[in-house]
Design a protein around this motif. Structure first.
Motif, PDB file in Angstrom:
ATOM      1  N   CYS A 113     -26.798   5.457 -31.967  1.00  0.00           N
ATOM      2  CA  CYS A 113     -25.527   4.857 -32.330  1.00  0.00           C
ATOM      3  C   CYS A 113     -24.569   5.202 -31.180  1.00  0.00           C
ATOM      4  CB  CYS A 113     -25.001   5.409 -33.655  1.00  0.00           C
ATOM      5  SG  CYS A 113     -24.765   7.195 -33.699  1.00  0.00           S
ATOM      6  N   TRP A 114     -23.479   4.440 -31.077  1.00  0.00           N
ATOM      7  CA  TRP A 114     -22.589   4.608 -29.917  1.00  0.00           C
ATOM      8  C   TRP A 114     -21.146   4.622 -30.406  1.00  0.00           C
ATOM      9  CZ3 TRP A 114     -22.109   0.208 -25.675  1.00  0.00           C
ATOM     10  CH2 TRP A 114     -21.176   0.611 -24.697  1.00  0.00           C
ATOM     11  N   PHE A 115     -20.534   5.772 -30.251  1.00  0.00           N
ATOM     12  CA  PHE A 115     -19.136   5.911 -30.648  1.00  0.00           C
ATOM     13  C   PHE A 115     -18.300   6.220 -29.409  1.00  0.00           C
ATOM     14  CE2 PHE A 115     -20.848   7.975 -34.808  1.00  0.00           C
ATOM     15  CZ  PHE A 115     -21.228   6.735 -35.286  1.00  0.00           C
ATOM     16  N   ALA A 116     -17.018   5.872 -29.475  1.00  0.00           N
ATOM     17  CA  ALA A 116     -16.078   6.291 -28.434  1.00  0.00           C
ATOM     18  C   ALA A 116     -15.003   7.161 -29.072  1.00  0.00           C
ATOM     19  CB  ALA A 116     -15.432   5.078 -27.774  1.00  0.00           C
ATOM     20  N   ILE A 117     -14.669   8.240 -28.372  1.00  0.00           N
ATOM     21  CA  ILE A 117     -13.581   9.116 -28.818  1.00  0.00           C
ATOM     22  C   ILE A 117     -12.560   9.124 -27.691  1.00  0.00           C
ATOM     23  CG2 ILE A 117     -12.936  11.472 -29.461  1.00  0.00           C
ATOM     24  CD1 ILE A 117     -15.914  11.783 -30.374  1.00  0.00           C
ATOM     25  N   SER A 118     -11.363   8.675 -27.981  1.00  0.00           N
ATOM     26  CA  SER A 118     -10.385   8.521 -26.914  1.00  0.00           C
ATOM     27  C   SER A 118      -9.114   9.297 -27.232  1.00  0.00           C
ATOM     28  CB  SER A 118     -10.021   7.037 -26.754  1.00  0.00           C
ATOM     29  OG  SER A 118      -9.317   6.605 -27.893  1.00  0.00           O
ATOM     30  N   GLY A 119      -8.337   9.558 -26.193  1.00  0.00           N
ATOM     31  CA  GLY A 119      -6.998  10.100 -26.389  1.00  0.00           C
ATOM     32  C   GLY A 119      -6.819  11.510 -25.881  1.00  0.00           C
ATOM     33  N   GLU A 120      -5.548  11.903 -25.859  1.00  0.00           N
ATOM     34  CA  GLU A 120      -5.211  13.191 -25.268  1.00  0.00           C
ATOM     35  C   GLU A 120      -5.756  14.372 -26.078  1.00  0.00           C
ATOM     36  OE1 GLU A 120      -0.726  13.154 -27.250  1.00  0.00           O
ATOM     37  OE2 GLU A 120      -1.081  12.381 -25.228  1.00  0.00           O
ATOM     38  N   CYS A 121      -6.028  14.161 -27.376  1.00  0.00           N
ATOM     39  CA  CYS A 121      -6.540  15.258 -28.202  1.00  0.00           C
ATOM     40  C   CYS A 121      -8.071  15.260 -28.281  1.00  0.00           C
ATOM     41  CB  CYS A 121      -5.972  15.186 -29.612  1.00  0.00           C
ATOM     42  SG  CYS A 121      -4.188  15.305 -29.675  1.00  0.00           S
ATOM     43  N   ALA A 122      -8.721  14.340 -27.578  1.00  0.00           N
ATOM     44  CA  ALA A 122     -10.175  14.191 -27.717  1.00  0.00           C
ATOM     45  C   ALA A 122     -10.906  15.491 -27.382  1.00  0.00           C
ATOM     46  CB  ALA A 122     -10.669  13.054 -26.832  1.00  0.00           C
ATOM     47  N   THR A 123     -10.479  16.139 -26.293  1.00  0.00           N
ATOM     48  CA  THR A 123     -11.166  17.349 -25.864  1.00  0.00           C
ATOM     49  C   THR A 123     -11.065  18.442 -26.919  1.00  0.00           C
ATOM     50  OG1 THR A 123     -10.740  16.850 -23.567  1.00  0.00           O
ATOM     51  CG2 THR A 123     -11.195  19.127 -24.102  1.00  0.00           C
ATOM     52  N   GLU A 124      -9.846  18.601 -27.456  1.00  0.00           N
ATOM     53  CA  GLU A 124      -9.654  19.683 -28.410  1.00  0.00           C
ATOM     54  C   GLU A 124     -10.404  19.404 -29.715  1.00  0.00           C
ATOM     55  OE1 GLU A 124      -6.188  22.508 -29.992  1.00  0.00           O
ATOM     56  OE2 GLU A 124      -5.499  20.790 -28.833  1.00  0.00           O
ATOM     57  N   MET A 125     -10.446  18.156 -30.095  1.00  0.00           N
ATOM     58  CA  MET A 125     -11.168  17.793 -31.305  1.00  0.00           C
ATOM     59  C   MET A 125     -12.684  17.990 -31.106  1.00  0.00           C
ATOM     60  SD  MET A 125     -13.072  14.941 -32.002  1.00  0.00           S
ATOM     61  CE  MET A 125     -13.811  14.108 -33.352  1.00  0.00           C
ATOM     62  N   LEU A 126     -13.173  17.609 -29.945  1.00  0.00           N
ATOM     63  CA  LEU A 126     -14.607  17.790 -29.685  1.00  0.00           C
ATOM     64  C   LEU A 126     -14.974  19.268 -29.661  1.00  0.00           C
ATOM     65  CD1 LEU A 126     -15.248  14.974 -27.084  1.00  0.00           C
ATOM     66  CD2 LEU A 126     -16.471  15.275 -29.249  1.00  0.00           C
ATOM     67  N   ALA A 127     -14.002  20.130 -29.293  1.00  0.00           N
ATOM     68  CA  ALA A 127     -14.273  21.570 -29.253  1.00  0.00           C
ATOM     69  C   ALA A 127     -14.558  22.123 -30.647  1.00  0.00           C
ATOM     70  CB  ALA A 127     -13.109  22.309 -28.622  1.00  0.00           C
ATOM     71  N   LYS A 128     -14.237  21.353 -31.678  1.00  0.00           N
ATOM     72  CA  LYS A 128     -14.561  21.790 -33.035  1.00  0.00           C
ATOM     73  C   LYS A 128     -16.009  21.516 -33.392  1.00  0.00           C
ATOM     74  CE  LYS A 128     -11.713  21.033 -36.400  1.00  0.00           C
ATOM     75  NZ  LYS A 128     -10.846  20.279 -37.322  1.00  0.00           N
ATOM     76  N   VAL A 129     -16.656  20.641 -32.668  1.00  0.00           N
ATOM     77  CA  VAL A 129     -18.020  20.253 -33.036  1.00  0.00           C
ATOM     78  C   VAL A 129     -19.015  20.405 -31.892  1.00  0.00           C
ATOM     79  CG1 VAL A 129     -17.474  18.705 -34.961  1.00  0.00           C
ATOM     80  CG2 VAL A 129     -17.306  17.850 -32.633  1.00  0.00           C
ATOM     81  N   CYS A 130     -18.566  20.894 -30.745  1.00  0.00           N
ATOM     82  CA  CYS A 130     -19.434  20.935 -29.572  1.00  0.00           C
ATOM     83  C   CYS A 130     -19.128  22.169 -28.723  1.00  0.00           C
ATOM     84  CB  CYS A 130     -19.234  19.660 -28.753  1.00  0.00           C
ATOM     85  SG  CYS A 130     -20.127  19.673 -27.217  1.00  0.00           S
ATOM     86  N   GLY A 131     -20.171  22.836 -28.275  1.00  0.00           N
ATOM     87  CA  GLY A 131     -20.008  24.097 -27.549  1.00  0.00           C
ATOM     88  C   GLY A 131     -19.895  23.971 -26.045  1.00  0.00           C
ATOM     89  N   VAL A 132     -19.865  22.751 -25.537  1.00  0.00           N
ATOM     90  CA  VAL A 132     -19.768  22.580 -24.085  1.00  0.00           C
ATOM     91  C   VAL A 132     -18.290  22.459 -23.701  1.00  0.00           C
ATOM     92  CG1 VAL A 132     -20.370  21.077 -22.142  1.00  0.00           C
ATOM     93  CG2 VAL A 132     -22.028  21.495 -23.960  1.00  0.00           C
ATOM     94  N   ASP A 133     -17.930  23.058 -22.585  1.00  0.00           N
ATOM     95  CA  ASP A 133     -16.548  23.041 -22.108  1.00  0.00           C
ATOM     96  C   ASP A 133     -16.224  21.636 -21.577  1.00  0.00           C
ATOM     97  OD1 ASP A 133     -14.087  23.467 -21.032  1.00  0.00           O
ATOM     98  OD2 ASP A 133     -14.711  25.064 -19.659  1.00  0.00           O
ATOM     99  N   LEU A 134     -15.505  20.856 -22.381  1.00  0.00           N
ATOM    100  CA  LEU A 134     -15.203  19.467 -22.007  1.00  0.00           C
ATOM    101  C   LEU A 134     -13.760  19.309 -21.535  1.00  0.00           C
ATOM    102  CD1 LEU A 134     -16.957  17.649 -25.009  1.00  0.00           C
ATOM    103  CD2 LEU A 134     -17.859  17.972 -22.709  1.00  0.00           C
ATOM    104  N   ARG A 135     -13.091  20.443 -21.203  1.00  0.00           N
ATOM    105  CA  ARG A 135     -11.707  20.328 -20.734  1.00  0.00           C
ATOM    106  C   ARG A 135     -11.646  19.382 -19.530  1.00  0.00           C
ATOM    107  NH1 ARG A 135      -9.949  26.143 -19.486  1.00  0.00           N
ATOM    108  NH2 ARG A 135     -12.182  26.299 -19.105  1.00  0.00           N
ATOM    109  N   LEU A 136     -10.587  18.612 -19.486  1.00  0.00           N
ATOM    110  CA  LEU A 136     -10.535  17.506 -18.531  1.00  0.00           C
ATOM    111  C   LEU A 136     -10.630  17.975 -17.081  1.00  0.00           C
ATOM    112  CD1 LEU A 136      -7.851  15.299 -20.302  1.00  0.00           C
ATOM    113  CD2 LEU A 136     -10.342  15.148 -20.440  1.00  0.00           C
ATOM    114  N   ASP A 137     -10.109  19.169 -16.788  1.00  0.00           N
ATOM    115  CA  ASP A 137     -10.184  19.627 -15.396  1.00  0.00           C
ATOM    116  C   ASP A 137     -11.512  20.301 -15.085  1.00  0.00           C
ATOM    117  OD1 ASP A 137      -9.465  21.647 -17.139  1.00  0.00           O
ATOM    118  OD2 ASP A 137      -8.342  22.763 -15.632  1.00  0.00           O
ATOM    119  N   LYS A 138     -12.365  20.487 -16.107  1.00  0.00           N
ATOM    120  CA  LYS A 138     -13.673  21.106 -15.861  1.00  0.00           C
ATOM    121  C   LYS A 138     -14.802  20.081 -16.010  1.00  0.00           C
ATOM    122  CE  LYS A 138     -11.556  25.056 -15.891  1.00  0.00           C
ATOM    123  NZ  LYS A 138     -11.332  25.937 -14.764  1.00  0.00           N
TER     124      LYS A 138
END
Lengths: 233, 969, 96
Positions: free
Chosen positions: A142-167
């Protein structure tokens, strides 16, 4: 474009019932129906800039795997990423994901102008001379898109990889665990709005979608249609 | 006015005098201020008794005001064991004391304390362990008398969640050292998180007195706060506790209802110190507090903690406390200094100039009180270490402040592998062997002088940034004057002849208890802990570890350094199970036909992570539905969703060779267009999976695998080929395909209506043939297999076409009476046909020979995984065999899975599958048993439901259609 | 939570990985004695020190080799299995 219902099309999103409940207005797109906007959705573009979740499952995508895959894709005029874990945008805005040395996934652009996934599927044949094999990614993911300025912080609730925009740069891929299931996460900014595509087990879509919506609540994020994402590009 | 002890505005950094809040304690209404914690609001109203102690029901109140003791655990309607000195009051909050019978003020169980002498440690176990079973009887009664708060299981805990966070540097502790470390690391360019458990940053700057010029600390705090605010690189988390250090700087930080899983590249631990109590008679009476607790009450909450105070000290900090008390109008009756002489320092001189009486070389022999509060102390001359005269002057007071020394807040450093050392000279603990990527700063590092603390913070911040490759100015030097000297009085322990000289307040342990533990033979401090339970209460040794180490060392004639301390493990502070659990994630997989099953009224069951239809019908109708569904397959046509079956593609020039090595059968010569059964064994020769290999191309096998086993099969294949390096590629395509099995004598008729591009005739598409074509217009892979023992076809289509396929099949089969059947029915049908299910009819020891799969081994191949081990196994006698049985007595209870097969009352095996078969007309099943029992015609005993012995007759497999005529129609 | 450096995916939490046991080289299944075979199947060396181990990144089913110190739990090095297994492996019956 005229609205339609998913059940009238052979290709249906795994979660079309959930989207219908949420008030989705569907539009026909090739052999499928995609949720374009939602009744009472308000300003979906503003929502997508803040934190939006969209279902792109009806859009075209495909995959190829095997030792000779990079060579074959190059002969098909595909610009493949240099390294595994990278995605590369094509001139027609299709995105090519390199998951490993020999495995690639090709996903459509949001305006579905790109013919690349369909062309490759049509061109490809099982051959004894070439180790390049089809991976039916339109069905397995399945294919979802998660967009927006809060996307990184929201993904940090469900994913252990550092997805901060500058990293985690635009075009980077993480194949990891998302809310306890395996997923491919690729950063694919939409214009200036940070965005991530999530490709995950299609059989788990019924589980993953509400799980992500729950994680979004505290950021006042919500469901958006494809039209809102298109407006960002 | 919010209480008789409240100082006028603006006293109290945390409280807002303009925002009164009313709350209840023990059913009585109190007024506090916004910013008060429960304990401070009660103290403001002169309510010092907060709870009763664990064992003796002693009255207890504020001790540390820092969340470091169990004296202040209270009960809220929603939560037990809440720390009253941390938990903020809110309007209408209802608070109760804990652990009393009757009322907190008049606890009917307080008598237990008078029998303390007769309740030495180990008493309960020693007294009640005989006769056998006695402890089980007594334990509930004893535990009812000793225990903490009450959990209300009906309370909804609310939404708890977890979140990852990532930083370059995490600074734990927002006191002067931590603030400075954060500022310096951020200046160098690091992304910094600063964590502090208090509502505001500042740590000791917010309450302690560093020197005579008291405002200096607030000036320093404001300067650091401004620097932190100005930095874009510092994130501050207050009211947050770092509750554990885990490998590679993974920190558990709890704030509110969230657990943050923080990953730090570098950690600066600036957690400060914990002030320690002194040991003397009745040292637990409410009104006996640490000097720092009194200072916190005054400066943080604007509370005058008493009217007439005595200070018991062994260092200069007690003199600072005296000045603070005097400054808010408390009559300081005396400073009792354990030291025989005091140095002339600015603090000491200021006290003397202020006219406060100082009594050197003395200690408090005992606190004297009512049953709820201190009212006087007896002060006695110290004769020698740990011993004082048993008479002395009685000084009236309602407050006794104790300042005799500190221990570093060592826990997180020890989680990370650091060691705690004791220096007998300075009488202090220090932390050594701090691991890579962690640094200590400030008082936790043994540095007390404020300028030195700031310098140490700067240095730690600089080193952390430097370790990340961030360059910033020159390396700051380590501070020289640490100010540590004289902070700890070496032996502030004066046992009282009548006891009540508490070492561990949580567990009500007195000096004699610790000494007796060593006399009972527990000479190591770790064993003393386990035997006496010292340090095992909610405060985890914060107030007892130092005294215990000193007492054990003394009793054993060793130094404290030699004695050591117990280990510290996470969590740092008690945490809620809800924090560990977080939001619940239960991944669940649905086939693309899932909603059609629901619409058809299926009972769904969880098979691994898949939700699958068990049967179609009401909850209580299992047997009837299974019977009808199975007969419809046998006589007509049925449809079952097989989408959950694993799907793997093995492709490439070496695909056949690879299949030959990974599965037991022979595949190189398998024809394109044919399917072949596959069995996978592991290296031990144990059967671990099965399925069908469909050869669709010279270079392509489409292999099915069991629902639960496919991921392991896929990983196994990849791992083996990482070693063999064959020219193949393996693709996991389970979720790309879905499928149905249409089975029954009329299945061909139905399929023919939907599939016109494949010759479906018995000759054109024989049993075990595989084809590609279109079904209902959807591209499909067709497998003619016979799992349920009838003519049947598995039709696999791309995932997105599942719903359309299901609908087309149901519609096309309407005239033939097609009915869906569930997996329970499918299990019955395959059992009738004698097919085993891997994982149900096999276990972790099953080799092919004992489960009727020896026929599926190609013995001439040079190699397959498990082959050599199977050879070895087959050379030895079998220990068991799987056999089919029927139960002829229809009145007997039907055996269930795992019921035992017996011989002379001894177990020889167990039932693995058993159902009533409507086709055979009796219960049929499979069971492991001794090889000599597994002979058709013999009878075995099965211990069925209710212990009833059931006679089962062993029969040849399969039960149904032994000539295979049905499936090969 | 330990970090494992995956040669394909980079550093990841150890919870993303499955341990696959020590790397042991299979004796010839057609010529080895029963004792040699049993030794291979049932015994591990389990030394105190650096050990070569199989690890699998679950999300990608990627197998690789880690050299790990069993005393300190330090992962010294990780690398693709192809560094260790370079050649195509063939099996032949004794008689052939």
């Amino acid at each position: 474009m005229a609205t339609t219902q998913p059940a009238q099309h052979p290709r249906r999103s795994m979660i079309y019932r959930i989207l219908r409940e949420a008030g989705a207005e569907f539009e026909a797109l090739a052999d499928a129906a995609v949720a374009m906007r939602y009744a009472d959705g308000g300003d979906e573009v503003a929502l997508a800039r803040r934190l939006g979740l969209a279902d792109l499952s009806p859009l075209a995508r495909t995959g190829f795997k095997g030792r000779d895959t990079p060579d074959w894709l190059v002969t098909q005029q595909v610009a493949i990423p240099d390294e595994p874990g990278q995605a590369r945008r094509q001139s027609d805005d299709a995105l090519v994901l390199r998951l490993s040395a020999d495995e690639h996934v090709i996903v459509s652009d949001l305006r579905t102008r790109s013919e690349l996934p369909a062309t490759l599927d049509a061109e490809w044949q099982l051959s004894a001379e070439r180790m390049c094999y089809h991976m039916p990614r339109a069905d397995s993911y399945c294919w979802f898109a998660i967009s927006g300025e809060c996307a990184t912080e929201m993904l940090a609730k469900v994913c252990g990889v550092d997805l901060r925009l500058d990293k985690f740069d635009d075009g980077r891929i993480a194949q990891t665990s998302l809310a306890r299931i395996n997923a491919v996460i690729v950063r694919n900014d939409l214009g200036t709005t940070p965005a991530f595509y999530v490709l995950a087990d299609s059989a788990s879509a019924d589980y993953l979608w509400p799980c992500l919506i729950d994680a979004m609540k505290e950021f006042e994020g919500g469901i958006v249609g494809l039209a809102a994402l298109r407006a960002l590009v | 006015m919010s209480g008789v002890n409240r100082l006028p505005a603006p006293a109290g950094l945390l409280v807002d005098h303009d925002q009164p809040i009313s709350f209840e304690f023990e059913g009585k209404r109190y007024k506090g201020l916004a910013g008060d914690c429960i304990a401070s609001a009660l103290a403001a109203n002169d309510q010092w008794l907060i709870s009763r102690s664990f064992k003796y029901h002693r009255p207890r109140g504020v001790l540390t005001m820092a969340g470091q003791d169990a004296n202040v655990l209270v009960q809220l309607p929603t939560d037990p064991n809440v720390l009253a000195d941390r938990y903020p009051i809110t309007e209408g909050l209802r608070v109760h004391g804990q652990h009393y019978t009757g009322s907190l003020e008049k606890d009917r169980d307080a008598w237990i304390g008078t029998f303390a002498k007769f309740l030495p440690i180990g008493f309960y176990y020693k007294a009640f362990y005989k006769p056998k079973g006695a402890w089980q009887k007594w334990a509930p009664l004893i535990r009812r008398k000793a225990g903490l708060g009450v959990v209300d299981p009906t309370v909804d805990p609310g939404y708890y969640d977890k979140q990852y966070k990532f930083y370059d540097v995490v600074v734990i502790g927002g006191g002067p050292a931590g603030m400075q470390a954060a500022v310096t690391a951020a200046q160098a360019g690091a992304e910094v998180l600063l964590v502090d458990e208090n509502p505001v940053l500042g740590g000791s700057l917010t309450y302690a007195r560093f020197d005579i010029d008291e405002p200096n600390s607030e000036v320093t705090r404001q300067r650091l706060l401004a620097a932190i605010k100005a930095s874009e690189h510092i994130e501050v988390m207050t009211d947050a506790t770092c509750n554990g250090w885990f490998t590679d700087n993974w920190l558990a930080v709890i704030r509110g209802k969230r657990l943050y899983k923080v990953r730090a590249r570098e950690v600066v631990l600036a957690a400060g110190v914990m002030e320690q109590p002194a040991t003397f008679g009745n040292n637990d009476l409410p009104g006996v507090v640490l000097g720092s607790a009194a200072q916190r009450l005054i400066r943080l909450y604007g509370i005058r903690p008493g009217r007439r105070a005595v200070i018991l000290t062994g260092n200069d900090d007690g003199y600072g406390v005296a000045l603070d008390l005097a400054a808010v109008g408390i009559d300081v009756a005396a400073i009792v200094d354990m030291r025989s002489q005091s140095r002339s320092t600015p603090l000491v001189d200021a006290v003397r100039e202020g006219g406060i009486k100082v009594i050197l070389g003395h200690t408090v022999y005992e606190a004297i009180g009512t049953d709820r509060h201190i009212k006087a102390v007896m002060v006695s001359r110290i004769i020698r270490r740990g011993q004082c005269e048993d008479t002395g002057d009685v000084i009236d007071c309602d407050l006794l402040c104790v300042s005799v020394g500190y221990i570093p807040t060592y826990q997180l450093a020890l989680h990370a592998g650091a060691k705690l050392h004791y220096d007998d000279e300075s009488a202090m603990f220090s932390i050594s062997d701090v691991p890579q990527h962690m640094r200590l700063a400030g008082s936790v590092n043994g540095i007390y002088d404020l300028d030195a603390v700031l310098a140490d913070g700067r240095r730690a911040g600089w080193l952390a940034a430097n370790a990340l490759g961030l360059k910033w100015e020159r390396e700051p030097l380590a501070p020289e004057n640490t100010g540590a000297s004289g902070r700890n009085f070496a032996w502030p322990i004066f046992p009282h002849p009548n006891g009540k000289d508490f070492v561990d307040y949580d567990e009500d342990l007195q000096v004699a208890d610790i000494i007796n533990a060593t006399r009972d033979g527990y000479e190591d401090v770790q064993l003393v802990k386990r035997y006496s339970t010292v340090g095992m209460g909610p405060s985890q040794g914060r107030n007892s570890a130092l005294t215990t180490a000193r007492l054990v060392a003394d009793a054993m004639g060793r130094t404290v350094a030699e004695t050591g301390v117990t280990t510290a493990r996470p969590p740092f502070a008690p945490e809620r199970i809800a924090h560990c659990a977080g939001r619940s994630f239960y991944p669940e997989r649905h086939s693309s036909m899932h909603h059609r099953h629901l619409e058809a009224g299926a009972q769904m069951l969880l098979a691994g992570v898949w939700l699958r239809p068990a049967y179609y019908g009401g909850k209580g109708e299992r047997d009837r539905c299974m019977s009808e569904e199975s007969l419809n397959v046998r006589n007509n046509v049925g449809l079952v969703d097989v989408s959950t079956l694993g799907g793997i593609e093995v492709r490439g020039p070496d695909a056949g060779e690879f299949m030959n090595r990974i599965y037991t059968f022979a595949y190189v010569k398998q024809q394109v267009g044919r399917g072949r059964y596959v069995v996978m064994t592991n290296e031990q020769g144990v059967v671990i999976d099965d399925g069908v290999a469909c050869r669709f191309h010279e270079h392509l096998y489409y292999v099915t695998a069991t629902t639960g086993g496919v991921d392991r099969v896929y990983q196994n294949m990849l791992r083996w080929n990482a070693q063999w390096r064959l020219n193949i590629d393996v693709g996991h395509v389970t979720n790309a395909w879905c499928g149905v099995n249409i089975a029954g004598p009329r299945s061909r008729d139905v399929l023919a209506k939907l599939c016109t591009d494949v010759d479906l005739s018995a000759q054109g598409f024989p049993y075990m043939g595989v084809r590609e074509g279109r079904v209902a217009g959807i591209p499909a892979r067709l497998l003619r297999v016979g799992f349920v023992g009838e003519l049947g076809y598995e039709v696999h289509v791309p995932q997105h076409g599942g719903e359309a396929l299901w609908d087309a099949m149901m519609e096309a089969g309407y005239a033939e009476g097609i009915k869906p059947f569930g997996i329970e029915t499918q299990r019955l049908l395959r059992l009738e046909k004698g097919h085993i299910i891997i994982g149900q009819d096999t276990d972790a020891m099953s080799h092919p020979g004992e489960v009727h799969l020896a026929w599926a081994i190609a013995r001439k191949k040079p190699f397959f995984v498990g082959g050599r081990s199977i050879q070895e196994i087959e050379r030895r006698p079998f220990s068991r065999k799987l056999a089919g049985f029927v139960v002829n007595d229809l009145a007997a209870p039907i055996p269930q899975e795992s019921h035992l097969v017996l011989r002379d009352n001894a177990m020889t095996g167990r039932v693995t599958s058993c159902y009533y078969s409507p086709t055979i007309g009796k219960p049929i099943g499979l069971a492991f048993m001794a090889p000599d029992q597994a002979v058709p015609g013999q009878t075995v005993s099965i211990r069925s439901t209710g212990g009833v012995l059931v006679r089962a007759e062993i029969v040849e497999l399969p039960f149904y259609d032994p000539e295979n005529k049905r499936q090969e129609m | 939570m330990k970090i494992v450096p995956c040669p394909l995916n980079g550093p990841r939490n150890i919870s993303e990985f499955a341990y696959g046991g020590e790397v042991e080289l299979m004796p010839d299944p057609n010529t080895s004695s029963s004792e040699e075979w049993a030794e291979y199947i049932f015994f591990s060396d389990n030394p105190a020190g650096v050990v070569r181990e199989w690890w699998c990144h679950s999300a990608t089913s990627y197998w690789f080799i880690a050299e790990r110190n069993t005393v300190t739990d330090e992962i010294v090095r990780t690398y693709p299995a192809s560094e260790l297994f370079k050649e195509r492996v063939e099996f032949k019956k004794e008689s052939e």
